[in-house]
Scaffold this active site. Structure first.
Site, mmCIF file in Angstrom:
data_model
loop_
_atom_site.group_PDB
_atom_site.id
_atom_site.type_symbol
_atom_site.label_atom_id
_atom_site.label_comp_id
_atom_site.label_asym_id
_atom_site.label_seq_id
_atom_site.Cartn_x
_atom_site.Cartn_y
_atom_site.Cartn_z
ATOM 1 N N ARG A 27 48.841 0.496 -6.443
ATOM 2 C CA ARG A 27 49.261 -0.545 -5.508
ATOM 3 C C ARG A 27 49.385 -1.910 -6.160
ATOM 4 N NH1 ARG A 27 44.674 0.558 -1.280
ATOM 5 N NH2 ARG A 27 43.770 1.525 -3.142
ATOM 6 N N TYR A 58 48.433 19.124 -4.056
ATOM 7 C CA TYR A 58 49.716 19.791 -4.280
ATOM 8 C C TYR A 58 49.487 21.161 -4.944
ATOM 9 C CZ TYR A 58 51.396 15.254 -2.849
ATOM 10 O OH TYR A 58 51.614 14.105 -2.127
#
Length: 371
Positions: free
Chosen positions: A319, A179
């Site tokens: 996760r 990013y």
């Protein structure tokens, strides 16, 4: 009961954490189209309030920084009100939250924002970008002017103030995973010839200025920085991480920040130990686990324990928390983990989001939830 260091209390700035397990920021695309957090997000995060710390998903500090559809924002009053419902639910459940601030830079699209993405240099994102109109080729971003760089720094600071107003304990500045801040750090995406490019000192300048401005806005003890040395997510390439990251860490080491969060941390890599040695405050380490599959059956616990032994203070898992709202208790008991249902990661309803069972409601042998 398990006596692992994962379950020891820890301090983070002024916060007392009941354990050393951090829920990593996870983009789930469940916000409204205008970036306002939806009520289901409050339920999702409250379910996971037993984490020592929750770092809420990437939220944009301005409109042009939005990456994908249904990403939450933190740049207007409606965003603040939406996030306040989330932090209130988590606090009522006994949890603590930081909010991650992320500007996508070249990872954006006019079909999403109505704006041309901006970046350090006009280097297009080479992969397709998901938009409301389906997958679209990446567009050439507009090179940021110095004035735009300064206004973006100010936007990060304003977003941090809004986050604290929304009830977050602090913010994490996202400096990794391809990013905007990461784009400034890399010589592959930063071709500038001014004070924000070229040399290592030039390429780290934007990251340093953002971190300093955010710290000035809300206090350094409320600020963390996430970095991803050498991580190739979102088509990122870096050629001199052994010079860039020690320089960045060194430039911020005396600023009093709450933590440094290292993504895909590997205790077998010398750079990890260099960063640990140079960083005087809390170090959060995110284990280098296979992505996206195979997901380890232990949820990354073994690698997390290795990182604690190598000097990390806190361990972030993504996760494993996504699929196990009661992950801390499952680890403590040595209970099996829910399988991760990756078809529901991004967007959608409660399926694969708030419907993962906790231990009290789970069968002895955990199978995927029927949908």
């Amino acid at each position: 009961m398990d006596n692992s260091r994962l379950f020891e209390p820890a301090r983070l700035g002024a916060l007392r954490l009941p354990n050393r397990l951090v829920m990593a920021p996870l983009t789930r695309n469940r916000a409204a189209a205008d970036g306002v957090p939806e009520p289901i997000m409050a339920a999702y995060y409250a379910q996971r309030a037993s984490a020592g710390l929750i770092i809420a998903e990437a939220s944009t500090p301005n409109a042009v920084g939005q990456t994908y559809p249904n990403i939450p924002g933190i740049h207007n009053d409606a965003h603040v009100a939406g996030w306040r419902r989330v932090t209130g639910a988590v606090r009522a459940a006994g949890g603590r939250m930081f909010l991650q601030l992320q500007h996508g830079g070249r990872i954006g699209h006019p079909d999403i924002t109505g704006l041309t993405p901006v970046a350090p240099s006009p280097v297009a994102f080479p992969d397709p970008i998901f938009t409301p109109n389906g997958s679209q080729p990446g567009v050439v971003p507009r090179e940021m002017t110095v004035a735009e760089i300064r206004s973006t720094v100010a936007d990060f600071a304003a977003a941090a103030r809004r986050a604290v107003d929304a009830g977050f304990e602090g913010v994490e500045v996202h400096g990794g995973n391809g990013y905007l801040i990461h784009q400034f750090l890399s010589d592959a995406t930063n071709h500038r010839a001014d004070a924000y490019g070229g040399s290592v000192a030039g390429r780290i300048r934007f990251a340093v200025e953002v971190a300093e401005a955010v710290a000035d806005a809300v206090g350094p003890a409320r600020v963390g920085l996430r970095i991803a040395p050498g991580v190739t997510a979102n088509a990122m390439r870096e050629h001199d991480i052994e010079r860039v990251y020690p320089a960045l860490v060194g430039a911020l080491a005396d600023k009093g920040l709450a933590y440094l969060h290292v993504v895909f941390a590997d205790p077998g890599v010398p750079l990890f130990h260099r960063i640990r040695g140079d960083w005087p405050a809390t170090l959060i380490a995110n284990p280098a686990l296979p992505w996206p599959t195979p997901f380890p059956a232990d949820g990354g616990r073994r690698e997390g324990e290795r990182l604690l032994a190598a000097g990390a203070d806190l361990i972030s898992l993504g996760r494993a928390f996504l699929a196990n709202p009661d992950l801390v208790e499952r680890f403590r008991r040595g209970a099996p983990l829910n399988p991760v249902r990756d078809e529901y990661w991004y967007g959608g309803t409660e399926l694969g989001y708030t419907d993962y069972p906790a231990l009290a409601a789970a069968p002895d042998r955990l199978d995927p939830v029927a949908v």
